[in-house]
Design a protein around this motif. Sequence first.
Motif, PDB file in Angstrom:
ATOM      1  N   GLY A  40     -21.567 -23.185 -37.605  1.00 12.53           N
ATOM      2  CA  GLY A  40     -22.354 -23.681 -36.483  1.00 12.53           C
ATOM      3  C   GLY A  40     -22.659 -25.164 -36.541  1.00 12.53           C
ATOM      4  N   LEU A  41     -21.772 -25.943 -37.121  1.00 12.60           N
ATOM      5  CA  LEU A  41     -21.958 -27.392 -37.231  1.00 12.60           C
ATOM      6  C   LEU A  41     -21.288 -28.063 -36.029  1.00 12.60           C
ATOM      7  CD1 LEU A  41     -21.188 -27.609 -41.039  1.00 12.60           C
ATOM      8  CD2 LEU A  41     -23.436 -27.656 -39.958  1.00 12.60           C
ATOM      9  N   TRP A  42     -21.893 -27.912 -34.860  1.00 14.85           N
ATOM     10  CA  TRP A  42     -21.266 -28.340 -33.605  1.00 14.85           C
ATOM     11  C   TRP A  42     -21.164 -29.848 -33.486  1.00 14.85           C
ATOM     12  CZ3 TRP A  42     -18.861 -24.333 -32.263  1.00 14.85           C
ATOM     13  CH2 TRP A  42     -19.415 -23.071 -32.452  1.00 14.85           C
ATOM     14  N   LEU A  43     -22.204 -30.572 -33.840  1.00 13.97           N
ATOM     15  CA  LEU A  43     -22.145 -32.032 -33.755  1.00 13.97           C
ATOM     16  C   LEU A  43     -21.098 -32.592 -34.715  1.00 13.97           C
ATOM     17  CD1 LEU A  43     -23.374 -34.456 -32.354  1.00 13.97           C
ATOM     18  CD2 LEU A  43     -25.100 -34.552 -34.138  1.00 13.97           C
ATOM     19  N   GLU A  44     -21.009 -32.018 -35.889  1.00 11.83           N
ATOM     20  CA  GLU A  44     -19.997 -32.440 -36.849  1.00 11.83           C
ATOM     21  C   GLU A  44     -18.592 -32.112 -36.349  1.00 11.83           C
ATOM     22  OE1 GLU A  44     -22.734 -30.851 -37.505  1.00 11.83           O
ATOM     23  OE2 GLU A  44     -23.814 -31.950 -39.053  1.00 11.83           O
ATOM     24  N   LEU A  45     -18.449 -30.998 -35.632  1.00 15.63           N
ATOM     25  CA  LEU A  45     -17.158 -30.636 -35.050  1.00 15.63           C
ATOM     26  C   LEU A  45     -16.734 -31.660 -34.003  1.00 15.63           C
ATOM     27  CD1 LEU A  45     -14.822 -28.605 -34.788  1.00 15.63           C
ATOM     28  CD2 LEU A  45     -16.194 -27.425 -33.065  1.00 15.63           C
ATOM     29  N   VAL A  46     -17.667 -32.103 -33.176  1.00 17.53           N
ATOM     30  CA  VAL A  46     -17.360 -33.132 -32.178  1.00 17.53           C
ATOM     31  C   VAL A  46     -16.954 -34.428 -32.881  1.00 17.53           C
ATOM     32  CG1 VAL A  46     -18.368 -34.593 -30.374  1.00 17.53           C
ATOM     33  CG2 VAL A  46     -18.805 -32.137 -30.386  1.00 17.53           C
ATOM     34  N   GLY A  47     -17.678 -34.799 -33.940  1.00 20.32           N
ATOM     35  CA  GLY A  47     -17.319 -35.994 -34.702  1.00 20.32           C
ATOM     36  C   GLY A  47     -15.951 -35.890 -35.342  1.00 20.32           C
ATOM     37  N   PHE A  48     -15.645 -34.720 -35.882  1.00 21.54           N
ATOM     38  CA  PHE A  48     -14.335 -34.510 -36.491  1.00 21.54           C
ATOM     39  C   PHE A  48     -13.232 -34.611 -35.441  1.00 21.54           C
ATOM     40  CE2 PHE A  48     -10.833 -31.744 -37.821  1.00 21.54           C
ATOM     41  CZ  PHE A  48     -10.519 -32.321 -39.041  1.00 21.54           C
ATOM     42  N   ALA A  49     -13.452 -33.993 -34.264  1.00 18.81           N
ATOM     43  CA  ALA A  49     -12.459 -34.052 -33.196  1.00 18.81           C
ATOM     44  C   ALA A  49     -12.246 -35.482 -32.707  1.00 18.81           C
ATOM     45  CB  ALA A  49     -12.883 -33.156 -32.033  1.00 18.81           C
ATOM     46  N   LEU A  50     -13.324 -36.248 -32.605  1.00 18.54           N
ATOM     47  CA  LEU A  50     -13.192 -37.652 -32.196  1.00 18.54           C
ATOM     48  C   LEU A  50     -12.448 -38.469 -33.256  1.00 18.54           C
ATOM     49  CD1 LEU A  50     -16.685 -38.324 -30.597  1.00 18.54           C
ATOM     50  CD2 LEU A  50     -14.479 -38.117 -29.430  1.00 18.54           C
ATOM     51  N   ALA A  51     -12.720 -38.187 -34.532  1.00 24.29           N
ATOM     52  CA  ALA A  51     -12.023 -38.904 -35.599  1.00 24.29           C
ATOM     53  C   ALA A  51     -10.530 -38.579 -35.604  1.00 24.29           C
ATOM     54  CB  ALA A  51     -12.649 -38.560 -36.951  1.00 24.29           C
ATOM     55  N   VAL A  52     -10.191 -37.318 -35.386  1.00 28.13           N
ATOM     56  CA  VAL A  52      -8.777 -36.938 -35.340  1.00 28.13           C
ATOM     57  C   VAL A  52      -8.106 -37.561 -34.113  1.00 28.13           C
ATOM     58  CG1 VAL A  52      -7.196 -34.984 -35.039  1.00 28.13           C
ATOM     59  CG2 VAL A  52      -9.033 -34.857 -36.713  1.00 28.13           C
ATOM     60  N   ALA A  53      -8.811 -37.567 -32.969  1.00 26.97           N
ATOM     61  CA  ALA A  53      -8.252 -38.190 -31.763  1.00 26.97           C
ATOM     62  C   ALA A  53      -8.041 -39.686 -31.979  1.00 26.97           C
ATOM     63  CB  ALA A  53      -9.171 -37.949 -30.573  1.00 26.97           C
ATOM     64  N   ALA A  54      -8.995 -40.344 -32.615  1.00 25.07           N
ATOM     65  CA  ALA A  54      -8.836 -41.773 -32.910  1.00 25.07           C
ATOM     66  C   ALA A  54      -7.671 -42.001 -33.857  1.00 25.07           C
ATOM     67  CB  ALA A  54     -10.127 -42.331 -33.513  1.00 25.07           C
ATOM     68  N   LEU A  55      -7.489 -41.120 -34.820  1.00 18.70           N
ATOM     69  CA  LEU A  55      -6.372 -41.236 -35.754  1.00 18.70           C
ATOM     70  C   LEU A  55      -5.040 -41.037 -35.045  1.00 18.70           C
ATOM     71  CD1 LEU A  55      -5.803 -41.728 -38.730  1.00 18.70           C
ATOM     72  CD2 LEU A  55      -5.978 -39.281 -39.100  1.00 18.70           C
ATOM     73  N   VAL A  56      -4.988 -40.110 -34.096  1.00 18.44           N
ATOM     74  CA  VAL A  56      -3.759 -39.883 -33.332  1.00 18.44           C
ATOM     75  C   VAL A  56      -3.421 -41.113 -32.497  1.00 18.44           C
ATOM     76  CG1 VAL A  56      -2.784 -38.549 -31.413  1.00 18.44           C
ATOM     77  CG2 VAL A  56      -3.921 -37.379 -33.307  1.00 18.44           C
ATOM     78  N   PHE A  57      -4.433 -41.698 -31.848  1.00 21.44           N
ATOM     79  CA  PHE A  57      -4.183 -42.894 -31.047  1.00 21.44           C
ATOM     80  C   PHE A  57      -3.837 -44.101 -31.908  1.00 21.44           C
ATOM     81  CE2 PHE A  57      -6.763 -40.635 -27.760  1.00 21.44           C
ATOM     82  CZ  PHE A  57      -5.726 -40.499 -26.852  1.00 21.44           C
ATOM     83  N   ALA A  58      -4.381 -44.167 -33.115  1.00 20.99           N
ATOM     84  CA  ALA A  58      -4.109 -45.292 -34.002  1.00 20.99           C
ATOM     85  C   ALA A  58      -2.773 -45.156 -34.721  1.00 20.99           C
ATOM     86  CB  ALA A  58      -5.225 -45.428 -35.030  1.00 20.99           C
ATOM     87  N   THR A  59      -2.131 -44.008 -34.612  1.00 22.85           N
ATOM     88  CA  THR A  59      -0.862 -43.783 -35.293  1.00 22.85           C
ATOM     89  C   THR A  59       0.199 -44.797 -34.869  1.00 22.85           C
ATOM     90  OG1 THR A  59      -1.332 -41.439 -35.488  1.00 22.85           O
ATOM     91  CG2 THR A  59       0.950 -42.085 -35.743  1.00 22.85           C
TER      92      THR A  59
END
Length: 115
Positions: A40-59
Amino acid sequence: MTLYAIYDPKPGKPALPAAVPEKFSWFAALLPPVFLVVHGLWLELVGFALAVAALVFATSVIGEDAAFPLYVLGAVWLGFAAPGLRRHALAWRGWTHRGERVALSADMAQLEAIR
């Protein structure tokens, strides 16, 4: 033997105490989004998803050879941070920290905490 942090539920809520192990979480390192949803770590899940999205765009800028090791580094960090994230979430939800127990498993730590 592992050290477990014991948390009691909110007053008036019938539940067993939670036992959070103070060790590296392979579950969090290998399946980060599943770990975050299960606990139930929803805020952390949003942060993780944003970090992965940023990593995909930075690739395209940093290259694929750097993107995968950075993802692995983030997943390993989450494996080490998992106990702290769970403790913080329980405290934020109103659970009270009772103390620590050393036990062979989480079930044994819960049993010792009930006595």
